[in-house]
Design a protein around this motif. Structure first.
Motif, PDB file in Angstrom:
ATOM      1  N   ARG A   1      21.948  27.904  77.323  1.00 27.45           N
ATOM      2  CA  ARG A   1      21.878  29.123  77.791  1.00 27.45           C
ATOM      3  C   ARG A   1      21.552  29.149  79.268  1.00 27.45           C
ATOM      4  NH1 ARG A   1      19.435  29.365  72.551  1.00 27.45           N
ATOM      5  NH2 ARG A   1      17.457  29.042  73.477  1.00 27.45           N
ATOM      6  N   ALA A   2      20.706  28.149  79.705  1.00 27.55           N
ATOM      7  CA  ALA A   2      20.370  28.468  81.301  1.00 27.55           C
ATOM      8  C   ALA A   2      21.667  27.991  82.061  1.00 27.55           C
ATOM      9  CB  ALA A   2      19.101  27.187  81.331  1.00 27.55           C
TER      10      ALA A   2
ATOM     11  N   LYS B   1      18.866  25.444  74.475  1.00 29.45           N
ATOM     12  CA  LYS B   1      18.202  26.130  75.622  1.00 29.45           C
ATOM     13  C   LYS B   1      18.885  25.779  76.979  1.00 29.45           C
ATOM     14  CE  LYS B   1      13.386  26.615  77.760  1.00 29.45           C
ATOM     15  NZ  LYS B   1      12.024  26.220  77.420  1.00 29.45           N
ATOM     16  N   ILE B   2      19.002  24.583  77.341  1.00 30.01           N
ATOM     17  CA  ILE B   2      19.825  23.864  78.387  1.00 30.01           C
ATOM     18  C   ILE B   2      21.305  24.964  78.177  1.00 30.01           C
ATOM     19  CG2 ILE B   2      20.885  22.055  79.472  1.00 30.01           C
ATOM     20  CD1 ILE B   2      17.771  22.160  79.593  1.00 30.01           C
TER      21      ILE B   2
ATOM     22  N   ARG C   1      19.435  12.810  80.007  1.00 32.03           N
ATOM     23  CA  ARG C   1      18.731  12.691  78.869  1.00 32.03           C
ATOM     24  C   ARG C   1      17.259  12.560  79.169  1.00 32.03           C
ATOM     25  NH1 ARG C   1      19.649   8.434  73.943  1.00 32.03           N
ATOM     26  NH2 ARG C   1      21.395   9.895  73.554  1.00 32.03           N
TER      27      ARG C   1
ATOM     28  N   TRP D   1      26.995  25.135  73.672  1.00 34.92           N
ATOM     29  CA  TRP D   1      26.289  24.063  73.472  1.00 34.92           C
ATOM     30  C   TRP D   1      26.955  22.753  73.370  1.00 34.92           C
ATOM     31  CZ3 TRP D   1      26.622  20.341  69.534  1.00 34.92           C
ATOM     32  CH2 TRP D   1      25.607  19.458  69.329  1.00 34.92           C
TER      33      TRP D   1
ATOM     34  N   ARG E   1      15.919  15.811  80.675  1.00 36.39           N
ATOM     35  CA  ARG E   1      16.091  16.978  79.922  1.00 36.39           C
ATOM     36  C   ARG E   1      14.791  16.861  78.719  1.00 36.39           C
ATOM     37  NH1 ARG E   1      17.753  17.953  74.589  1.00 36.39           N
ATOM     38  NH2 ARG E   1      19.050  15.996  74.256  1.00 36.39           N
ATOM     39  N   GLY E   2      14.357  15.592  78.486  1.00 36.40           N
ATOM     40  CA  GLY E   2      13.001  15.192  77.617  1.00 36.40           C
ATOM     41  C   GLY E   2      13.513  16.032  76.312  1.00 36.40           C
ATOM     42  N   ASP E   3      12.584  16.929  76.007  1.00 34.64           N
ATOM     43  CA  ASP E   3      12.301  17.407  74.643  1.00 34.64           C
ATOM     44  C   ASP E   3      13.073  18.950  74.578  1.00 34.64           C
ATOM     45  OD1 ASP E   3      10.895  15.460  73.494  1.00 34.64           O
ATOM     46  OD2 ASP E   3       8.968  16.283  73.892  1.00 34.64           O
ATOM     47  N   ARG E   4      13.575  19.183  75.659  1.00 39.18           N
ATOM     48  CA  ARG E   4      14.260  20.712  75.730  1.00 39.18           C
ATOM     49  C   ARG E   4      15.484  20.484  75.278  1.00 39.18           C
ATOM     50  NH1 ARG E   4      13.863  21.087  82.214  1.00 39.18           N
ATOM     51  NH2 ARG E   4      12.090  19.403  82.161  1.00 39.18           N
ATOM     52  N   SER E   5      15.804  21.599  74.214  1.00 42.06           N
ATOM     53  CA  SER E   5      16.705  21.611  73.190  1.00 42.06           C
ATOM     54  C   SER E   5      17.998  21.919  74.174  1.00 42.06           C
ATOM     55  CB  SER E   5      16.528  22.814  72.175  1.00 42.06           C
ATOM     56  OG  SER E   5      16.906  23.994  72.706  1.00 42.06           O
TER      57      SER E   5
ATOM     58  N   LEU F   1      17.126  21.775  85.317  1.00 44.92           N
ATOM     59  CA  LEU F   1      16.068  21.016  84.806  1.00 44.92           C
ATOM     60  C   LEU F   1      15.066  20.827  85.996  1.00 44.92           C
ATOM     61  CD1 LEU F   1      18.173  18.291  83.206  1.00 44.92           C
ATOM     62  CD2 LEU F   1      16.777  19.792  82.202  1.00 44.92           C
TER      63      LEU F   1
END
Length: 138
Positions: free
Chosen positions: A98-99, A95-96, A85, A104, A88-92, A129
């Motif tokens: 998909r990477a 998006k994670i 957490r 989801w 990851r910060g503000d990354r949705s 990350l």
């Protein structure tokens, strides 16, 4: 980056200690010996951080270089969810996901305090990350 929180042990009369975590005022416990205080501290820290994670609450980072404090970690599943957490910060999560080339919900489980991610999942998440997974025994 680690999830070891500093705690102070206040001696009590006639015996034992009260344990207070400096960064989480709701987290406190007690014990008769230092070892018992560390064990009880890890349990209360794990429980409180699990509640914070489940509720989506902001979790303060542990203070560093606290003189005369014991640094106590929650259990491994809480540590992994918490560290992911924070990194990851503000990354949705979309998006994670998909990477990671996953769904989801699968990405979301990595921050679930009830989920035990595999080393492979943690290593892949760290790479996505821009971090490196480092393990240690203490």
């Amino acid at each position: 980056m680690n999830a070891c929180y500093p705690a102070v042990f206040e001696p009590q009369q006639p015996s034992g200690y009260v344990v207070q975590f400096l960064d989480l005022e709701e987290a406190f416990t007690q014990g008769e010996t230092i070892d018992e205080c560390i064990f009880n501290g890890a349990e209360v820290l794990t429980t409180l951080l699990e509640i914070y994670l489940e509720d989506g609450r902001e979790i303060p980072r542990p203070s560093e270089n606290v003189k005369d404090a014991y640094h106590i970690a929650p259990d491994a599943r809480i540590q992994s969810a918490l560290l992911i957490r924070w990194v990851r910060g503000d990354r949705s999560l979309a998006k994670i996901a998909r990477a990671l080339e996953t769904s989801w919900p699968a990405a979301q489980r990595l921050e679930d305090p009830h989920h035990w991610p595999s080393l492979k999942q943690l290593d892949k998440m760290a790479s996505v990350l821009g971090k490196k997974l480092v393990l240690s025994f203490e």
